[in-house]
Design a protein around this motif. Structure first.
Motif, short mmCIF file in Angstrom:
data_model
loop_
_atom_site.label_atom_id
_atom_site.label_comp_id
_atom_site.label_asym_id
_atom_site.label_seq_id
_atom_site.Cartn_x
_atom_site.Cartn_y
_atom_site.Cartn_z
N ILE A 113 0.81 -1.88 -0.07
CA ILE A 113 -0.23 -0.72 0.57
C ILE A 113 0.68 1.58 -0.20
CG2 ILE A 113 -1.91 1.49 1.05
CD1 ILE A 113 -2.30 -2.13 0.32
N VAL A 114 0.19 2.22 -0.45
CA VAL A 114 1.53 3.56 -1.07
C VAL A 114 0.77 4.74 -1.32
CG1 VAL A 114 3.50 3.86 -2.33
CG2 VAL A 114 2.82 1.75 -2.13
N ALA A 115 0.72 5.83 -0.36
CA ALA A 115 0.11 6.80 -0.05
C ALA A 115 1.02 7.69 -1.34
CB ALA A 115 0.24 7.82 0.72
N GLY A 116 0.66 8.94 -2.48
CA GLY A 116 1.12 9.23 -3.85
C GLY A 116 2.07 10.04 -3.37
N TYR A 117 2.01 10.77 -1.89
CA TYR A 117 2.46 12.13 -1.63
C TYR A 117 3.63 12.27 -1.36
CZ TYR A 117 0.65 12.45 2.25
OH TYR A 117 0.38 12.20 3.96
N LYS A 118 3.80 11.57 -1.38
CA LYS A 118 5.51 11.13 -0.73
C LYS A 118 6.83 11.14 -1.57
CE LYS A 118 3.36 10.68 3.99
NZ LYS A 118 4.11 12.14 4.40
N TRP A 119 7.06 9.27 -1.57
CA TRP A 119 8.18 9.55 -2.99
C TRP A 119 7.83 9.06 -3.91
CZ3 TRP A 119 12.48 10.75 -0.71
CH2 TRP A 119 12.07 11.50 1.05
N LEU A 120 6.14 9.27 -4.16
CA LEU A 120 6.01 8.92 -5.84
C LEU A 120 5.90 9.87 -5.90
CD1 LEU A 120 3.01 5.83 -5.30
CD2 LEU A 120 5.44 5.49 -5.83
N LEU A 121 6.00 11.55 -5.47
CA LEU A 121 5.82 12.30 -5.76
C LEU A 121 5.05 12.75 -6.48
CD1 LEU A 121 9.50 12.78 -8.12
CD2 LEU A 121 9.12 12.67 -5.27
N GLY A 122 3.68 12.52 -5.95
CA GLY A 122 2.31 12.68 -6.97
C GLY A 122 1.69 13.71 -6.14
N PRO A 123 0.29 13.74 -5.74
CA PRO A 123 -0.44 14.87 -5.21
C PRO A 123 -1.40 13.82 -4.54
CG PRO A 123 -1.96 13.78 -7.51
CD PRO A 123 -0.01 13.28 -7.68
N TYR A 124 -1.63 14.39 -3.29
CA TYR A 124 -2.46 14.44 -1.85
C TYR A 124 -3.27 13.68 -3.05
CZ TYR A 124 -3.31 14.33 2.84
OH TYR A 124 -3.48 14.65 3.71
N SER A 125 -4.23 12.93 -2.15
CA SER A 125 -5.01 11.86 -2.11
C SER A 125 -4.91 10.70 -3.00
CB SER A 125 -6.46 12.55 -2.24
OG SER A 125 -6.97 13.55 -0.89
N SER A 126 -3.78 10.87 -4.01
CA SER A 126 -3.98 9.67 -4.38
C SER A 126 -2.88 8.63 -3.72
CB SER A 126 -2.46 10.55 -5.80
OG SER A 126 -1.21 10.74 -5.43
N GLY A 127 -2.83 7.82 -4.43
CA GLY A 127 -2.03 6.43 -4.00
C GLY A 127 -2.46 4.59 -4.64
N ILE A 128 -1.40 4.21 -4.70
CA ILE A 128 -1.12 2.72 -5.43
C ILE A 128 -1.15 1.66 -4.81
CG2 ILE A 128 -0.06 1.98 -7.66
CD1 ILE A 128 0.72 4.03 -8.48
#
Length: 382
Positions: free
Chosen positions: A208-223
């Motif tokens: 489970i990965v929230a996207g707004y830290k080390w994935l450098l994506g927007p807040y409220s995104s995750g994969i």
């Protein structure tokens, strides 16, 4: 790798050593978001295929990032807690069972387990860090391994500890989980994107990965990745897009009991986000271009003067064999913490206190000037 600060719009007067808090936005990611925002000006031009095309691209790119052989095991989630909730919802517990988490773990990977254990009267085993600075990371891993037994249904923790960067031995945990038939649930929010992660090697049951830290994506995104253990599970959300043949808009009123294959049954509703998904794609492409092992090497070389200085000042940092390079903690004595906050502000350094640790989380946009600013902070308080 050279410093990549030019790909961001950071204020050069500040040393932003705080990616574990929130990643700054890449210029390319912002550009993709603006393009997506403009696209919705004319919704008549948005086709049914647009609801799925970017999702497929994200699944392919993320599969490449974590070496996942099957892109259909990847889906979009809005947060780490959402992804963990799907796991908890599909791991039934009995009174005699137990769940293993590590001490001071991020709440999104604790509260769902806490609630599930309370409902079933199962045991939540929180394995705290050893009260020592000698071989702390090694001993902590040994404590976690020793806590797993035949009644353990899941071990749920990060690849690195979110507060101090302690590395957890996922390969040994996988082996022990196999021995007792327990699930291995990894929160990769503070690692995936900056630290190499191999699905085929580690074989997590869920990542489970929230996207707004080390994935450098927007807040409220995750994969999220879901393994075979969850192939026939029930998602926490019943939406139209996680049902079979949802691509056929004219047939949506012919309700289907069957879900999309693989992990898409666990995807969030409205995951076809025409603004955020292009941003996620741009971020993943940049990370794949850099490669996490190069990011680790860059951060390793960058932080060496800081690590040396902190140790000379008598401050504790975990041994390099048992912590990451992109996120690590410097233990600050309690009587120095107020002075630290003032010094960080004075020298324009952004880093986070988590418990007794100053959490330092550099990335490829940082350079030696940023590190020197933090060195001056530490010298000022010791």
């Amino acid at each position: 790798m050279n410093c990549q600060k030019n790909k961001f719009q950071l204020n050069k007067k500040y040393a932003y050593l705080n990616c574990a808090y929130m990643a700054p936005q890449l210029k390319s990611v912002e550009k993709a978001g603006r393009k997506g925002l403009a696209k919705k000006r004319q919704p008549n031009l948005i086709t049914p295929d647009d609801f799925f095309h970017d999702l497929e691209t994200i699944k392919i790119l993320f599969s490449q990032l974590v070496n996942c052989p099957d892109k259909n095991r990847i889906t979009m989630i809005p947060s780490a807690s959402y992804g963990i909730a799907n796991v908890v919802n599909n791991l039934p517990l009995k009174k005699t069972d137990n769940i293993i988490v590590c001490g001071d773990q991020f709440p999104s990977n604790v509260y769902p387990w806490m609630s599930a254990c309370q409902k079933s009267d199962a045991e939540l085993r929180i394995i705290t860090a050893p009260d020592t600075t000698e071989m702390r990371g090694k001993l902590w891993n040994e404590k976690i391994l020793g806590a797993i037994d035949e009644k353990t249904q899941a071990v749920a923790l990060g690849h690195v500890h979110w507060a101090d960067g302690t590395l957890f031995d996922l390969l040994s945990l996988r082996q022990r989980c196999d021995e007792v038939d327990a699930a291995l649930i990894i929160d990769g929010t503070q690692s995936v994107g900056a630290l190499p992660f191999d699905i085929q090697e580690i074989r997590p049951d869920a990542l489970i990965v929230a996207g707004y830290k080390w994935l450098l994506g927007p807040y409220s995104s995750g994969i999220a990745y879901y393994g075979e253990k969850f192939d026939k599970g029930t998602p926490i959300e019943q939406n139209w897009i996680n049902r079979l043949d949802s691509q056929n808009f004219s047939e949506l009123v012919n309700y289907r009991e069957v879900y999309q294959p693989g992990a898409d049954r666990y995807g969030v509703g409205e995951k076809s986000n025409f603004i955020m998904n292009p941003m996620v794609i741009a971020a993943l492409k940049q990370i794949l271009n850099w490669q996490p092992h190069h990011i680790q090497t860059y951060c390793h070389d960058l932080i060496q003067p800081l690590v040396s200085e902190a140790q000379q000042l008598g401050l504790y940092i975990e041994d390099s064999a048992h912590r990451s390079n992109h996120l690590f903690g410097i233990q600050i004595p309690e009587d120095k913490q107020d002075a630290l906050h003032q010094a960080l502000k004075l020298h324009r350094v952004s880093a986070s206190m988590r418990g007794s640790f100053l959490r330092v989380s550099p990335h490829v946009y940082n350079d030696s000037r940023d590190i020197n600013k933090l060195i001056r902070v530490l010298r000022a308080i010791v």
